[in-house]
Scaffold this motif. Structure first.
Motif, PDB file in Angstrom:
ATOM      1  N   ALA A   1       0.832  -1.205   0.000  1.00 15.93           N
ATOM      2  CA  ALA A   1       0.000   0.000   0.000  1.00 15.93           C
ATOM      3  C   ALA A   1       0.864   1.251   0.000  1.00 15.93           C
ATOM      4  O   ALA A   1       0.625   2.204  -0.758  1.00 15.93           O
ATOM      5  N   ASN A   2       1.906   1.258   0.864  1.00 15.67           N
ATOM      6  CA  ASN A   2       2.817   2.403   0.896  1.00 15.67           C
ATOM      7  C   ASN A   2       3.544   2.576  -0.428  1.00 15.67           C
ATOM      8  O   ASN A   2       3.671   3.702  -0.949  1.00 15.67           O
ATOM      9  N   VAL A   3       4.028   1.479  -0.996  1.00 17.59           N
ATOM     10  CA  VAL A   3       4.783   1.547  -2.246  1.00 17.59           C
ATOM     11  C   VAL A   3       3.898   2.040  -3.390  1.00 17.59           C
ATOM     12  O   VAL A   3       4.346   2.818  -4.251  1.00 17.59           O
ATOM     13  N   ALA A   4       2.635   1.626  -3.409  1.00 18.81           N
ATOM     14  CA  ALA A   4       1.718   2.090  -4.460  1.00 18.81           C
ATOM     15  C   ALA A   4       1.535   3.598  -4.385  1.00 18.81           C
ATOM     16  O   ALA A   4       1.525   4.294  -5.418  1.00 18.81           O
ATOM     17  N   VAL A   5       1.392   4.116  -3.162  1.00 14.25           N
ATOM     18  CA  VAL A   5       1.237   5.573  -2.993  1.00 14.25           C
ATOM     19  C   VAL A   5       2.522   6.296  -3.376  1.00 14.25           C
ATOM     20  O   VAL A   5       2.498   7.349  -4.033  1.00 14.25           O
ATOM     21  N   ILE A   6       3.673   5.738  -2.972  1.00 16.09           N
ATOM     22  CA  ILE A   6       4.962   6.347  -3.317  1.00 16.09           C
ATOM     23  C   ILE A   6       5.139   6.426  -4.828  1.00 16.09           C
ATOM     24  O   ILE A   6       5.586   7.456  -5.363  1.00 16.09           O
ATOM     25  N   THR A   7       4.778   5.355  -5.526  1.00  9.01           N
ATOM     26  CA  THR A   7       4.904   5.334  -6.987  1.00  9.01           C
ATOM     27  C   THR A   7       4.025   6.397  -7.635  1.00  9.01           C
ATOM     28  O   THR A   7       4.462   7.117  -8.554  1.00  9.01           O
ATOM     29  N   THR A   8       2.792   6.503  -7.158  1.00  9.80           N
ATOM     30  CA  THR A   8       1.873   7.507  -7.710  1.00  9.80           C
ATOM     31  C   THR A   8       2.376   8.914  -7.444  1.00  9.80           C
ATOM     32  O   THR A   8       2.382   9.778  -8.340  1.00  9.80           O
ATOM     33  N   LEU A   9       2.793   9.165  -6.207  1.00  8.48           N
ATOM     34  CA  LEU A   9       3.292  10.501  -5.861  1.00  8.48           C
ATOM     35  C   LEU A   9       4.542  10.844  -6.666  1.00  8.48           C
ATOM     36  O   LEU A   9       4.695  11.987  -7.121  1.00  8.48           O
ATOM     37  N   SER A  10       5.431   9.892  -6.851  1.00  7.77           N
ATOM     38  CA  SER A  10       6.655  10.154  -7.616  1.00  7.77           C
ATOM     39  C   SER A  10       6.346  10.554  -9.051  1.00  7.77           C
ATOM     40  O   SER A  10       6.976  11.468  -9.605  1.00  7.77           O
ATOM     41  N   SER A  11       5.367   9.893  -9.657  1.00  7.97           N
ATOM     42  CA  SER A  11       4.993  10.237 -11.032  1.00  7.97           C
ATOM     43  C   SER A  11       4.392  11.637 -11.108  1.00  7.97           C
ATOM     44  O   SER A  11       4.671  12.399 -12.041  1.00  7.97           O
ATOM     45  N   GLN A  12       3.579  12.000 -10.107  1.00  9.86           N
ATOM     46  CA  GLN A  12       2.984  13.332 -10.097  1.00  9.86           C
ATOM     47  C   GLN A  12       4.025  14.413  -9.818  1.00  9.86           C
ATOM     48  O   GLN A  12       3.983  15.496 -10.405  1.00  9.86           O
ATOM     49  N   ILE A  13       4.962  14.115  -8.928  1.00  9.93           N
ATOM     50  CA  ILE A  13       6.038  15.070  -8.644  1.00  9.93           C
ATOM     51  C   ILE A  13       6.865  15.322  -9.895  1.00  9.93           C
ATOM     52  O   ILE A  13       7.254  16.463 -10.193  1.00  9.93           O
ATOM     53  N   GLU A  14       7.127  14.271 -10.642  1.00  5.08           N
ATOM     54  CA  GLU A  14       7.892  14.411 -11.892  1.00  5.08           C
ATOM     55  C   GLU A  14       7.160  15.303 -12.888  1.00  5.08           C
ATOM     56  O   GLU A  14       7.777  16.153 -13.555  1.00  5.08           O
ATOM     57  N   LEU A  15       5.839  15.131 -13.007  1.00  6.51           N
ATOM     58  CA  LEU A  15       5.046  15.969 -13.911  1.00  6.51           C
ATOM     59  C   LEU A  15       5.076  17.431 -13.478  1.00  6.51           C
ATOM     60  O   LEU A  15       5.231  18.341 -14.306  1.00  6.51           O
ATOM     61  N   VAL A  16       4.926  17.648 -12.175  1.00  6.05           N
ATOM     62  CA  VAL A  16       4.931  19.019 -11.660  1.00  6.05           C
ATOM     63  C   VAL A  16       6.287  19.674 -11.868  1.00  6.05           C
ATOM     64  O   VAL A  16       6.370  20.840 -12.283  1.00  6.05           O
ATOM     65  N   GLU A  17       7.355  18.946 -11.594  1.00  2.05           N
ATOM     66  CA  GLU A  17       8.693  19.508 -11.756  1.00  2.05           C
ATOM     67  C   GLU A  17       8.973  19.846 -13.220  1.00  2.05           C
ATOM     68  O   GLU A  17       9.633  20.867 -13.514  1.00  2.05           O
ATOM     69  N   LYS A  18       8.492  19.025 -14.124  1.00  2.00           N
ATOM     70  CA  LYS A  18       8.682  19.307 -15.550  1.00  2.00           C
ATOM     71  C   LYS A  18       7.985  20.602 -15.944  1.00  2.00           C
ATOM     72  O   LYS A  18       8.550  21.438 -16.654  1.00  2.00           O
ATOM     73  N   ARG A  19       6.743  20.800 -15.466  1.00  3.11           N
ATOM     74  CA  ARG A  19       6.012  22.031 -15.795  1.00  3.11           C
ATOM     75  C   ARG A  19       6.682  23.251 -15.166  1.00  3.11           C
ATOM     76  O   ARG A  19       6.792  24.312 -15.800  1.00  3.11           O
ATOM     77  N   LEU A  20       7.138  23.115 -13.924  1.00  2.00           N
ATOM     78  CA  LEU A  20       7.810  24.228 -13.262  1.00  2.00           C
ATOM     79  C   LEU A  20       9.073  24.633 -14.011  1.00  2.00           C
ATOM     80  O   LEU A  20       9.356  25.830 -14.186  1.00  2.00           O
ATOM     81  N   HIS A  21       9.834  23.638 -14.460  1.00  2.00           N
ATOM     82  CA  HIS A  21      11.072  23.940 -15.190  1.00  2.00           C
ATOM     83  C   HIS A  21      10.758  24.675 -16.491  1.00  2.00           C
ATOM     84  O   HIS A  21      11.476  25.610 -16.874  1.00  2.00           O
ATOM     85  N   GLU A  22       9.694  24.287 -17.157  1.00  2.31           N
ATOM     86  CA  GLU A  22       9.297  24.969 -18.393  1.00  2.31           C
ATOM     87  C   GLU A  22       8.958  26.435 -18.132  1.00  2.31           C
ATOM     88  O   GLU A  22       9.213  27.299 -18.980  1.00  2.31           O
ATOM     89  N   LYS A  23       8.402  26.714 -16.965  1.00  4.93           N
ATOM     90  CA  LYS A  23       7.962  28.073 -16.651  1.00  4.93           C
ATOM     91  C   LYS A  23       9.100  28.977 -16.176  1.00  4.93           C
ATOM     92  O   LYS A  23       9.130  30.168 -16.506  1.00  4.93           O
ATOM     93  N   VAL A  24      10.029  28.423 -15.376  1.00  4.68           N
ATOM     94  CA  VAL A  24      11.040  29.280 -14.758  1.00  4.68           C
ATOM     95  C   VAL A  24      12.376  29.286 -15.497  1.00  4.68           C
ATOM     96  O   VAL A  24      13.139  30.253 -15.376  1.00  4.68           O
ATOM     97  N   ALA A  25      12.689  28.234 -16.250  1.00  7.19           N
ATOM     98  CA  ALA A  25      13.995  28.153 -16.914  1.00  7.19           C
ATOM     99  C   ALA A  25      14.279  29.331 -17.849  1.00  7.19           C
ATOM    100  O   ALA A  25      15.424  29.805 -17.907  1.00  7.19           O
ATOM    101  N   PRO A  26      13.288  29.833 -18.611  1.00  7.66           N
ATOM    102  CA  PRO A  26      13.592  30.974 -19.491  1.00  7.66           C
ATOM    103  C   PRO A  26      13.920  32.268 -18.756  1.00  7.66           C
ATOM    104  O   PRO A  26      14.463  33.196 -19.361  1.00  7.66           O
ATOM    105  N   ASN A  27      13.599  32.357 -17.471  1.00  9.54           N
ATOM    106  CA  ASN A  27      13.858  33.577 -16.709  1.00  9.54           C
ATOM    107  C   ASN A  27      15.354  33.669 -16.398  1.00  9.54           C
ATOM    108  O   ASN A  27      15.922  32.770 -15.772  1.00  9.54           O
ATOM    109  N   PRO A  28      16.030  34.752 -16.805  1.00  9.38           N
ATOM    110  CA  PRO A  28      17.479  34.864 -16.548  1.00  9.38           C
ATOM    111  C   PRO A  28      17.824  34.872 -15.062  1.00  9.38           C
ATOM    112  O   PRO A  28      18.921  34.470 -14.680  1.00  9.38           O
ATOM    113  N   ASP A  29      16.901  35.322 -14.202  1.00  9.44           N
ATOM    114  CA  ASP A  29      17.158  35.336 -12.767  1.00  9.44           C
ATOM    115  C   ASP A  29      17.290  33.917 -12.214  1.00  9.44           C
ATOM    116  O   ASP A  29      17.970  33.690 -11.212  1.00  9.44           O
TER     117      ASP A  29
END
Length: 337
Positions: free
Chosen positions: A182-210
């Motif tokens: 049960a714990n591993v299933a939740v960890i797997t799901t959360l990891s996939s969602q974290i990866e999606l969120v991090e990808k979107r965040l990088h797309e938004k902030v990477a072009p900013n020179p700051d």
């Protein structure tokens, strides 16, 4: 001239309009329905010096709606507002009137209203932190289970690599194995969602020179640079490096009298996310930057480990201010001189 204060709640708001003498011109409790609030305020729109809204958890819709309708809106910093403790009666109406009175007197502590699109990306970064904390709790649960069953604790990286086959190889009792699955299933799901969120965040902030400038600071990588950049917004809203460090909760909060400490001030006045980011940056800087390590050790000999780490976080916060203000990469000699 008229002044308006809105005491905002989860499902209703008390809207007050007062005059130059703090006399109530109009006052009503309304449901959290933007057209009804706009209709109530519209007769005084041309006379209003401003509308004060509390910075509660649900202020976005109201502040954005009032601004779109042409009202001048002030977001009250509730952590910096303290009413007189000796008041005999206090309620929603008096709270709304008090906000209007502070505006009239010109002593209203306000927060910054960032653009809606910026807030959306910033809140996504905060969501990532929430998901990571949740994943960590499930990882710790699996570590604790293995410690109870085998007397040794597996690492977090090993937990992340667990699957059905590896759990079977552990030969756990059926009920314990089910708990781990049960714990591993939740960890797997959360990891996939974290990866999606991090990808979107990088797309938004990477072009900013700051963003690239912040990553030149020791201890600040992609994640911390993203958090700091989004929480800061515009560096121009901070008149000095001291204001920036205070907002990041990297300075002392204390009351002094006759050279003696009499207590602490408002320690919660500031940004908790930036405070976390700079403490994390200090932890990593000590590992990978020799100058930061020397600064930390020097401070620790005079105080203790906790205060030394906070001092290093303060140094890094000041460095980030100058980097964002001057648009120049990190200068280690200037920071740890």
């Amino acid at each position: 001239m008229k002044y308006s204060g809105i005491d905002l709640h989860s499902n209703n708001s008390v809207v007050t309009v007062t005059d130059e003498a703090d006399q109530v011109v109009a006052e009503k409790r309304l449901p959290n329905d933007l057209p009804k609030i706009l209709a109530f305020l519209s007769p005084w729109q041309m006379e209003l010096a401003g509308v004060v809204v509390e910075s509660t958890f649900n202020w976005y819709w109201l502040v954005d709606g009032l601004q779109d309708a042409g009202f001048k809106v002030h977001l009250a910093n509730t952590t910096a507002i303290k009413k007189y403790d000796g008041l005999k009666h206090s309620g929603d109406e008096t709270d709304a009137r008090y906000l209007a009175q502070l505006l009239r007197l010109g002593i209203l502590p306000t927060g910054t209203v960032l653009p809606p699109q910026h807030r959306a990306v910033r809140d996504l970064a905060r969501k990532r932190m929430q998901l990571v904390r949740s994943r960590s709790s499930h990882i710790l649960a699996v570590e604790n289970i293995t410690a109870r069953q085998f007397g040794t604790r597996i690492t977090s990286n090993q937990v992340k690599r667990l699957d059905g086959d590896t759990i079977d190889e552990m030969h756990l009792p059926d009920e314990v194995a089910l708990a781990v699955r049960a714990n591993v299933a939740v960890i797997t799901t959360l990891s996939s969602q974290i990866e999606l969120v991090e990808k979107r965040l990088h797309e938004k902030v990477a072009p900013n020179p700051d963003y690239a400038l912040l990553t030149t600071v020791p201890g600040i990588g992609q994640t911390l640079a993203t958090v700091i950049l989004l929480e800061v917004g515009s560096i121009e809203r901070f008149p000095s490096v001291g204001n920036f460090a205070s907002y990041a909760r990297c300075v002392d909060s204390q009351r002094m009298s006759n050279g003696k400490k009499k207590g602490e001030g408002n320690t919660k006045n500031g940004n908790s996310y930036m405070s976390w980011a700079f403490i994390e940056a200090a932890t990593f800087a000590m590992r990978y930057c020799a100058d930061a390590k020397r600064f930390y050790e020097r401070k620790k000999t005079r105080t203790n480990a906790v205060l030394a780490r906070k001092a290093l976080a303060h140094k890094l916060a000041r460095a980030c201010f100058h980097i964002l203000k001057e648009r120049k990469p990190f200068d280690v000699t200037r920071c740890f001189a």
